[in-house]
Design a protein around this motif. Sequence first.
Motif, PDB file in Angstrom:
ATOM      1  N   TYR A 155       0.826  -1.202   0.000  1.00  0.00           N
ATOM      2  CA  TYR A 155       0.000   0.000   0.000  1.00  0.00           C
ATOM      3  C   TYR A 155       0.863   1.256   0.000  1.00  0.00           C
ATOM      4  O   TYR A 155       0.612   2.199  -0.773  1.00  0.00           O
ATOM      5  N   ALA A 189       0.549   4.418  -2.533  1.00  0.00           N
ATOM      6  CA  ALA A 189      -0.430   5.284  -1.870  1.00  0.00           C
ATOM      7  C   ALA A 189      -0.405   6.724  -2.355  1.00  0.00           C
ATOM      8  O   ALA A 189      -1.450   7.389  -2.385  1.00  0.00           O
ATOM      9  N   LEU A 221      -8.753   1.958   6.327  1.00  0.00           N
ATOM     10  CA  LEU A 221      -8.571   2.673   5.063  1.00  0.00           C
ATOM     11  C   LEU A 221      -9.910   3.014   4.430  1.00  0.00           C
ATOM     12  O   LEU A 221     -10.116   4.126   3.930  1.00  0.00           O
ATOM     13  N   HIS A 240      -8.785  10.519   3.619  1.00  0.00           N
ATOM     14  CA  HIS A 240      -7.710   9.844   2.888  1.00  0.00           C
ATOM     15  C   HIS A 240      -7.327  10.625   1.633  1.00  0.00           C
ATOM     16  O   HIS A 240      -8.177  11.100   0.891  1.00  0.00           O
ATOM     17  N   CYS A 291      -4.036   7.481  -3.438  1.00  0.00           N
ATOM     18  CA  CYS A 291      -4.712   6.446  -4.220  1.00  0.00           C
ATOM     19  C   CYS A 291      -6.136   6.216  -3.717  1.00  0.00           C
ATOM     20  O   CYS A 291      -6.442   6.451  -2.547  1.00  0.00           O
TER      21      CYS A 291
END
Length: 445
Positions: free
Chosen positions: A345, A349, A371, A377, A380
């Motif tokens: 990840y 990311a 996540l 966030h 990605c």
Amino acid sequence: MMELTILGGPGEHGRSSYLLRRDDQYILLDCGIDIQPEYDEEHARLRPIIPGLQAVFLSHAHEDHSSGLQFLQHYGYQGEIWTTRATVRQLPVCLKKMEYQHYALAEAGAMHTQQAAANSSDELQFRYVEDIVSPGQWISVRPELEICWGRAGHVPGSIWITLKWYGKNIFYTGDYSAESRLLQADRPLHHSRIVSRAYPLPGQIPDLDLAIVDAAYGVDTDRQGNKLAQLGRYMKETLLHAGTVLLPVPVYGRGQELMLWAFEQFPKVPILVEQDLLDALQLFASDEQWLQPDGAERIERLLQSPRLYQMTDDHSREQLIQTHPSALIFTDDGMMQSSKAQQHYMRIAARDDNRVIFTGDLAQGSFGRMLMMDMEHRGCQILHVRYKVHQGLPDVRQMLLDLKSPRALLVHAPASRTDGLALRLEQEGFQQVHSLLAEEQLSFG
């Protein structure tokens, strides 16, 4: 009167284990236990039933169904565990992350600790159903017990089972899916529903006293084709922008099916796969009787493809990802709890054009769940598209109709899902559909 005690399965998507009792005799359907530290003594509930335990049936090797096997041995169970050869071969793979490596699995059908290797009385004895009877046919395995089994389409070796025990008929799906693109599933049918031989190896099921039915997806109505179409769109969009798709999958199960599907859908894209996933794919290929007719050939084409790259250590991972900046990456941890999966990840990311796509349930507190829930966030995209390896509303409805609408217990899902599904089925006219919790009991007969 017969009684079912729920040791695990209903009201949760985790441990699966069901105890049938008649007087002082017992039959155990699967043996999953919760392996969280706070449940260290959960296995102790097995101790008092061992003297009366007549047989154990193991539907497949996944740890939520098999993790308690060592405690049957610990408490002195010397009876038979009915399952399949493929399931026994998979146990070391499926239990590896639980640090059960010190258990040896003998092809002769015994599971034993190294310390007890010389003591045959301390072994778990496996019996293979495919060695004694074909799918859909009945056989007596004890004077008071007959069984009928079929392929469940979940992983190679996974089965459903029907028991005739002291005049009561009990059906258990294990984990069931009729929509696998790689695995075969035998349709369990009430004998009155069999009108032709068009059905592949149907189960000759009598009137049931109880059906324990996989209902992991609750009222979800989507078919596998819809799920795959959505997954394919997300992956195509990512690849058109020269991005990378990271697919966290369990070490054995849907990951192998998704690898094969992705290989066939995207014929020019590099596929980077962890070694453990490829080892498990080899196990798939060795069990042809569980595959669709072209399954072994399709797997071999994937394994021989120059587009398939094997990741064995940190160096190979870094090198392959640098060499192939736009690729499909399969890592062997469906919830991304391992440092290896989290490192994958971190490598992708920062770039907006990359995507992480989860395809199964994400437990509370898991890295994957965090996540998915992180509204702030950046980088990605984090997506979820379920790949079906269990049953939703249309599947459960059809199964109950095929079995002539028996009394049913809905399992393998949180209570909110099975409550909603039970209500929906009752509104459609089905009767005696139960949504219960672990530790609860049902009496019948």
